[in-house]
Design an enzyme around this catalytic site. Structure first.
Site, mmCIF file in Angstrom:
data_model
loop_
_atom_site.group_PDB
_atom_site.id
_atom_site.type_symbol
_atom_site.label_atom_id
_atom_site.label_comp_id
_atom_site.label_asym_id
_atom_site.label_seq_id
_atom_site.Cartn_x
_atom_site.Cartn_y
_atom_site.Cartn_z
ATOM 1 N N GLU A 236 85.077 60.096 34.892
ATOM 2 C CA GLU A 236 85.973 59.488 34.080
ATOM 3 C C GLU A 236 86.764 60.712 33.069
ATOM 4 O O GLU A 236 87.943 60.573 32.941
ATOM 5 C CB GLU A 236 85.544 58.418 33.191
ATOM 6 C CG GLU A 236 84.967 57.107 34.144
ATOM 7 C CD GLU A 236 85.843 56.552 34.570
ATOM 8 O OE1 GLU A 236 87.078 56.587 34.687
ATOM 9 O OE2 GLU A 236 85.450 55.678 35.661
ATOM 10 N N ARG A 240 90.623 61.130 33.515
ATOM 11 C CA ARG A 240 91.677 60.769 32.460
ATOM 12 C C ARG A 240 91.949 61.682 31.572
ATOM 13 O O ARG A 240 93.273 61.883 31.182
ATOM 14 C CB ARG A 240 90.889 59.455 31.904
ATOM 15 C CG ARG A 240 90.514 58.322 32.542
ATOM 16 C CD ARG A 240 90.202 57.319 31.717
ATOM 17 N NE ARG A 240 89.053 56.177 32.756
ATOM 18 C CZ ARG A 240 89.145 54.906 32.545
ATOM 19 N NH1 ARG A 240 90.015 54.419 31.587
ATOM 20 N NH2 ARG A 240 88.496 54.387 33.271
ATOM 21 N N ASP A 318 85.648 56.134 46.681
ATOM 22 C CA ASP A 318 87.043 56.088 46.716
ATOM 23 C C ASP A 318 87.967 57.192 46.798
ATOM 24 O O ASP A 318 88.551 57.696 47.441
ATOM 25 C CB ASP A 318 87.822 54.844 45.858
ATOM 26 C CG ASP A 318 87.262 54.688 44.469
ATOM 27 O OD1 ASP A 318 86.373 55.577 44.203
ATOM 28 O OD2 ASP A 318 87.927 54.134 43.557
ATOM 29 N N GLU A 452 95.288 49.296 41.808
ATOM 30 C CA GLU A 452 95.211 49.728 42.946
ATOM 31 C C GLU A 452 96.291 49.153 44.098
ATOM 32 O O GLU A 452 96.892 49.909 45.074
ATOM 33 C CB GLU A 452 94.129 49.857 43.675
ATOM 34 C CG GLU A 452 92.949 50.751 43.198
ATOM 35 C CD GLU A 452 92.487 50.239 41.620
ATOM 36 O OE1 GLU A 452 92.503 49.146 41.204
ATOM 37 O OE2 GLU A 452 91.808 50.919 40.810
ATOM 38 N N THR A 538 93.647 60.473 40.904
ATOM 39 C CA THR A 538 93.197 59.187 40.989
ATOM 40 C C THR A 538 93.564 58.356 39.684
ATOM 41 O O THR A 538 93.525 57.105 39.954
ATOM 42 C CB THR A 538 91.790 59.104 41.431
ATOM 43 O OG1 THR A 538 91.323 58.081 41.930
ATOM 44 C CG2 THR A 538 90.902 59.633 40.284
#
Ligand code: DMJ
Length: 566
Positions: A236, A240, A318, A452, A538
């Protein structure tokens, strides 16, 4: 060519007559005014506005005038129209005007741009803005349908609303709680703060919300403290914070982002010091205490990201698959190992996971201990876009096959939205026990503003230009406005099948970095962050394709072949 996007909010900005419309020789001057409000504001009515004009040597001021058209009705009055967006602009002014709720501003796109840096990146920001300006320029002169402009400006307005409320009630915290009007720090970021600020930087910049971008940058300069001391998810923080700062640096060239991202990168590096090279999942930014999260396992077709007996292209797996194809694309298609691994993975996914429902919907199931679980998570819906962008570089003759597969999966994900009462999709939907792209368990019915499905619409629009993707994006905008917009921001909802919604009181930072950015790009021209030049991480932070030849020419390549993007 120079250009910049300026936003003026009516009431707080100079009246139209006083807006500086000067431009210098060689610059484009293009003024596009978009008004939001139940009706055209008094100060605008009967006024004339400037027509697009390229400055010549003798004319350094734009004075061409034409009438404002005010024939577009409010967004709310258009709710039942079959096709997104108000009617095409009238031929007189050829300028699109949107009229929307009670918030009035106009958008002015003229003048300057500082070309930030990196001569060798083909899609540097001044081109980004200038090419958009150029194509608007051409569209205006050719009388093309500009109705999609209204939609991207509506996305911009949603971003401003989300941002303003975060700023007002949660400034410096990680995310906004819009119902209780306060901030939330969360426990994923190891004590780091300002996740929404870092995640929003590039969206604000790309949308031309420059005042807001400057506020965000100032906060990062003065308040982003990287010496925190708590357990953080490496993934994360990486997607980010590292992604947000890096992309802001590439887009703007501002040194502060580079300084911060390098400092943070140093703190994360020890997590990669493992026998396998697969990083640890949890890191303490202050004390280097690391915990293992990933458990390498030689499972299905030898791929590493298998968690005990669970294989999925949704949560926890993913981004691995996504980054195989994206590493390849970002390397200017030179990273053959990533290419090989991606297409091998695709083969395994198709052989083992891709299914067709009795109703003819293609979906990607999950695998648990050798048994297929006929469930697809919202997270797995990114795969429509992933398979789409990977269609060109697979085994010979497979291009159309991959494009078709990408379109089928995106269609299924759209079905998961359109089969709900709110027209938003559940966290996971099933294809068993009578379910077809619907969630039967209460615990799967929530929607937390995830991107998504819209992400796949955006990629599929760029790849095919089939208008259905913009229509689907428009449906999502309407649903978000209707069910997720609350007085002080946007909130997730607990049950997409309940027409009276219950809000979860959370405006996720990825709503600003991803959902709204992908919507904005869906309604923008293709030359705004062209896919040949930019790869989105992502968390939707754009990073440039590394062009080796160009880097060599500019002396930014080190002897060992590594790039030095300073
Ligand atoms: C985002 O943080 C990223 O897209 C991540 O890869 C998956 N989850 C969220 C959005 O749903």
């Amino acid at each position: 060519m120079k250009s910049v996007v300026k936003l003026f909010k009516l009431g707080s900005s100079p009246p139209v007559d006083k807006v500086d419309m000067k431009c210098k020789q060689g610059e484009n001057l293009l003024c596009v005014f978009l008004f939001f409000g139940p009706e055209l504001p008094q100060e605008i009515q009967n006024k004339h506005i400037s027509k697009p004009k390229r400055c010549s040597r003798s004319e350094q001021k734009a004075h061409h005038r034409s009438s404002v058209t005010d024939d577009h009705k409010s967004f709310m009055q258009h709710k039942n129209r079959p096709h997104p967006g108000p009617a095409a602009p009238s031929s007189r002014a050829q300028i699109s005007i949107a009229v929307y709720r009670g918030w009035n501003f106009f958008l002015l796109i003229p003048c300057h741009v500082e070309s930030p840096f990196i001569a060798c990146l083909e899609a540097i920001p001044h081109q980004l803005l200038a090419s958009r300006e150029e194509s608007l320029f051409q569209s205006l002169h050719s009388g093309a349908d500009l109705s999609h402009l209204n939609l991207f400006v509506l996305c911009l307005q949603m971003m401003k609303f989300a941002w303003d409320n975060y700023k007002r009630y949660a400034w410096g915290k990680n995310e906004l709680r819009p119902l209780t009007r306060n901030g939330h720090t969360g426990n994923m970021f190891g004590g780091l703060r300002g996740a929404s600020i870092v995640d929003s930087l590039d969206t604000l910049y790309i949308m031309g919300l420059m005042e807001e971008y400057e506020e965000a940058k100032e906060w990062i300069q003065n308040n982003l403290d990287l010496n925190s001391n708590g357990e953080a998810s490496l993934f994360e923080v990486n997607i980010r914070y590292v992604g947000g700062l890096l992309s802001a640096y590439y887009l703007t060239g501002a040194e502060i982002f580079k300084q911060k991202v390098m400092e943070l990168g140093e703190k994360l590096l020890p997590a990669f010091n493992t026998p396998t090279g697969i990083p640890r999942g949890v890191i303490n930014l202050g004390r280097f205490i690391l915990r293992r999260l990933y458990k390498p396992f030689d499972g299905l077709h030898g791929f590493p990201l298998v968690f005990s007996d669970h294989v999925s292209i949704g949560g926890l797996g993913d981004s691995f698959y996504e980054y195989l194809i994206k590493s390849y694309l970002m390397s200017e298609k030179t990273d053959q190992e990533a290419q090989k691994m991606y297409y091998r993975a695709m083969e395994a996914i198709e052989t083992n996971l891709v299914q067709k429902s009795p109703g003819g919907l293609t979906y990607v199931a999950e695998w648990r201990g050798g048994i297929l679980d006929h469930k697809m998570g919202h997270l797995a819906c990114f795969s429509g876009g992933m398979i789409g962008i990977g269609a060109d570089d697979g085994p010979a003759g497979q291009r159309q096959h991959y494009l078709d597969l990408a379109a089928e999966i995106t269609h299924t994900c759209h079905e998961s939205y359109s089969r709900s009462a709110t027209k938003l999709g559940p966290e996971a939907f099933r294809f068993d026990a009578g379910a077809e792209a619907t969630a039967n368990r209460l615990s799967d019915r929530y929607y937390i503003l995830r991107p998504e499905v819209i992400e796949s619409y955006m990629y599929m629009w760029r790849l095919t230009h089939n208008p259905k993707y913009r229509e689907w994006g428009w449906e999502a905008v309407e649903a978000l406005e209707k069910h997720c917009r609350v007085d002080a921001g946007f909130s997730g909802i607990r049950d997409v099948y309940a027409s009276t919604v219950s809000h979860d009181n959370m405006q996720q930072s990825f709503f600003l970095s991803e959902t709204l950015k992908y919507l904005y790009l869906l309604f923008s021209d293709d030359d705004l962050l062209p896919l040949e030049d930019w790869v989105f991480n992502t968390e939707a932070h754009p990073l440039p394709v590394i062009r080796k030849r160009c880097l060599q020419e500019h002396g930014t390549m080190q002897d060992d072949g590594q790039t030095n993007l300073e």
